[in-house]
Write an enzyme that holds these catalytic residues in place. Structure first.
Site, mmCIF file in Angstrom:
data_model
loop_
_atom_site.group_PDB
_atom_site.id
_atom_site.type_symbol
_atom_site.label_atom_id
_atom_site.label_comp_id
_atom_site.label_asym_id
_atom_site.label_seq_id
_atom_site.Cartn_x
_atom_site.Cartn_y
_atom_site.Cartn_z
ATOM 1 N N ASP A 178 1.060 -1.080 0.155
ATOM 2 C CA ASP A 178 0.188 0.119 0.187
ATOM 3 C C ASP A 178 1.026 1.083 -0.139
ATOM 4 O OD1 ASP A 178 -1.516 2.205 1.038
ATOM 5 O OD2 ASP A 178 -3.015 0.771 1.415
ATOM 6 N N HIS A 179 1.000 1.873 -1.080
ATOM 7 C CA HIS A 179 2.094 2.896 -1.153
ATOM 8 C C HIS A 179 2.095 4.084 -0.173
ATOM 9 C CE1 HIS A 179 -0.506 5.002 -4.055
ATOM 10 N NE2 HIS A 179 0.380 6.007 -3.707
ATOM 11 N N HIS A 241 -5.836 2.927 1.212
ATOM 12 C CA HIS A 241 -5.343 3.942 1.833
ATOM 13 C C HIS A 241 -5.768 4.832 2.949
ATOM 14 C CE1 HIS A 241 -3.170 3.233 -2.066
ATOM 15 N NE2 HIS A 241 -3.739 3.915 -2.779
HETATM 16 C C1 BG6 Z 1 -3.536 4.997 -6.292
HETATM 17 C C2 BG6 Z 1 -4.684 5.012 -7.082
HETATM 18 O O1 BG6 Z 1 -3.344 3.822 -5.546
HETATM 19 O O2 BG6 Z 1 -3.243 6.112 -5.417
HETATM 20 C C3 BG6 Z 1 -4.967 6.319 -7.778
HETATM 21 O O3 BG6 Z 1 -4.961 3.811 -7.778
HETATM 22 C C4 BG6 Z 1 -4.676 7.529 -7.168
HETATM 23 O O4 BG6 Z 1 -6.207 6.274 -8.396
HETATM 24 C C5 BG6 Z 1 -3.201 7.343 -6.341
HETATM 25 O O5 BG6 Z 1 -4.304 8.622 -8.132
HETATM 26 C C6 BG6 Z 1 -2.908 8.344 -5.563
HETATM 27 O O6 BG6 Z 1 -1.516 8.320 -5.170
HETATM 28 P P1 BG6 Z 1 -0.759 9.562 -4.443
HETATM 29 O O7 BG6 Z 1 0.442 8.998 -3.964
HETATM 30 O O8 BG6 Z 1 -0.546 10.203 -5.760
HETATM 31 O O9 BG6 Z 1 -1.545 10.213 -3.522
#
Ligand code: BG6
Length: 489
Positions: A178-179, A241
């Site tokens: 989960d980044h 997230h």
């Molecule tokens: C991803 C989603 O997990 O997270 C995207 O699939 C979203 O739809 C993105 O735009 C947002 O990530 P960050 O790091 O740009 O806030």
């Protein structure tokens, strides 16, 4: 001095967009920073019939904007190999195994393997099954599986997927990315909570009025319609997230910040999620879909590429999440996320109770504000605290002011990419910042109730304009509790 981590990375889906956009730049940074050095190799696999050289060129291209030092890039890509691969064909796994063994000896990789699934989730089980049946796992080194979301579509499909991969890999070998858990300011939350007595004492229902988690994006769905139209914001952002951010904010203090203890805390937290009944969904969750902007210069969601012109997929969600535990019983956690909002802003606003007895006869009680502590995650990174004080001068009037701290641009330059940090965790065998199955199980069950109710109830979309903060109903969600969104875009 960084310790070298001898490892073979086998990347399923090695020719794809995710690998080129995120993974190779992250690996390259690990290389530049010495986490991987001489003793590593990468095998990219995909259907296409590519040569090693062609593959290396594509990787080189993906690194162009990160590095001008061609020599370093060439050394790095020299460790890359390609194998054309049909995920259903056992023969191909036998060839892959031979190549893996050869590279293991050539680069002295000590039998350590990372299997990275940068492919459609429907193929995870097939690949994991073949890794077992064709015996790709090594006996002496580590074997770690890294998987990307979406991890299932609902509880049932997530469970089926998990059952499949669990036939080959133990939970201790599975790293579900989960980044958001790799982001600097998200990792900072537990430290802020547990290493500052000033916060530890007030982080509960006695002091907190409500918590607001905002993941606003200015971009629309762009070219991802094919994926997004079957997914929607609830599954794309809330189930993973937002839920993980809530866990960072509310899990009980683990005895020790180790993977096992943190997961015990998170598991208990998610088990205390106050489940909604289908009848409660409408009063607690709001969905939206963007239309065009005020000047009609941007296309609406439904006009996007690969999107059903009558789509009822939500690009915005706001909701009120509650926990049934001693610490936060009764505290609303308002969450929202949306595409095409006024700006990119990822932040948490913690609103404290305004229980002050105003002892200053000349001061206006109504002018006293609730204290709000904000954790700014992106694009700026820092903290703000809204406090009450007096206006400068003779009049002795009350006023609110903001105490703000921001990481400097020089510090922001030092912030590692989420993927880079998480890959180092994989090499270190540290699962703290990855999602465990127990957590997914609870969050999917929570989300499924909302999803099912929405799927059964037609809706009139679009209901918010591109560039606005979202549908009106999202304001009512808070106003009916006597609250309001702190961040207004
Ligand atoms: C991803 C989603 O997990 O997270 C995207 O699939 C979203 O739809 C993105 O735009 C947002 O990530 P960050 O790091 O740009 O806030």
């Amino acid at each position: 001095m960084k310790v070298e981590n001898p490892t073979l990375f086998i990347i399923f889906g090695g020719s794809g967009d995710l690998a080129h956009r995120k993974l190779y730049p992250a690996l390259f940074n690990l290389y530049r920073n010495g986490y991987i050095n001489e003793k590593f190799a990468v095998i990219g696999t995909a259907r296409r019939d590519w040569s090693d050289d062609f593959f290396r060129d594509t990787v080189k291209e993906s690194l162009k904007k990160f590095c001008e030092d061609e020599k370093t890039v060439d050394e790095f890509i020299g460790h890359f190999y390609y194998q054309s691969h049909d995920v259903n064909d056992s023969e191909h796994y036998i060839i892959l195994k031979k190549l893996a063994q050869k590279l293991n000896d050539q680069y002295e990789l000590e039998d350590n393997r990372v299997y990275y699934m940068a492919i459609a989730p429907s193929l995870f089980g097939t690949v994991a099954g073949h890794i077992k049946s064709e015996d790709l796992m090594t006996k002496n080194g580590f074997n770690r599986l890294v998987i990307e979301k979406p991890f299932g579509h609902d509880f049932e499909s997530a469970k089926a997927l998990n059952d499949e991969i669990s036939q080959t890999f133990d939970e201790q070998q599975i790293y579900r990315i989960d980044h958001y858990l790799g982001k600097e300011m998200v990792q900072n939350i537990p430290v802020l909570r547990f290493n500052n007595p000033v916060f530890e004492t007030i982080w509960n229902k006695d002091y907190i009025s409500n918590v607001q988690v905002t993941l606003a994006e200015s971009l629309g769905v762009e070219e991802r319609g094919g994926y997004y139209d079957g997914t929607g914001a609830l599954r794309d952002m809330v189930q993973n997230h937002i839920m993980q951010i809530l866990a960072q904010l509310t899990m009980e203090k683990p005895n020790e910040f180790t993977s096992q203890k943190v997961h015990e805390s998170k598991k208990a937290l998610f088990a205390s999620l106050k489940m909604l009944t289908p009848d409660e969904v409408d009063a607690n969750f709001v969905r939206g879909q963007y239309g065009t902007n005020q000047n009609q210069t941007q296309i609406s969601y439904r006009e996007g590429l690969n999107i059903d012109p009558d789509s009822e997929t939500e690009t915005y969600v706001a909701g009120k999440v509650m926990f049934d535990n001693d610490t936060f019983k009764g505290v609303p956690f308002y969450v929202r996320t949306g595409k095409r909002m006024p700006e990119k802003s990822t932040r948490i606003d913690i609103v404290f109770k305004k229980e002050v007895k105003n002892i200053f006869p000349t001061l206006d009680t109504d002018a006293i504000k609730e204290n709000v502590f904000s954790i700014i995650i992106e694009p700026d990174q820092g903290y703000e605290l809204l406090m009450n004080g007096t206006k400068v001068g003779m009049n002795f009037e009350t006023t609110a002011f903001d105490m703000a701290y921001k990481h400097t641009n020089a510090q922001l330059d030092q912030v590692p990419e989420a993927y880079e940090r998480l890959l180092i965790n994989v090499l270190d065998g540290d699962q703290t910042n990855f999602t465990h199955w127990d957590e997914l199980l609870s969050t999917w069950k929570y989300i499924d109730v909302i999803r099912q109710k929405w799927d059964e109830t037609p809706i009139s979309f679009p209901n918010y304009r591109s560039g606005s903060v979202g549908p009106k109903d999202a304001d009512e969600l808070l106003s009916k509790d006597g609250n309001s969104w702190f961040w207004q875009g």
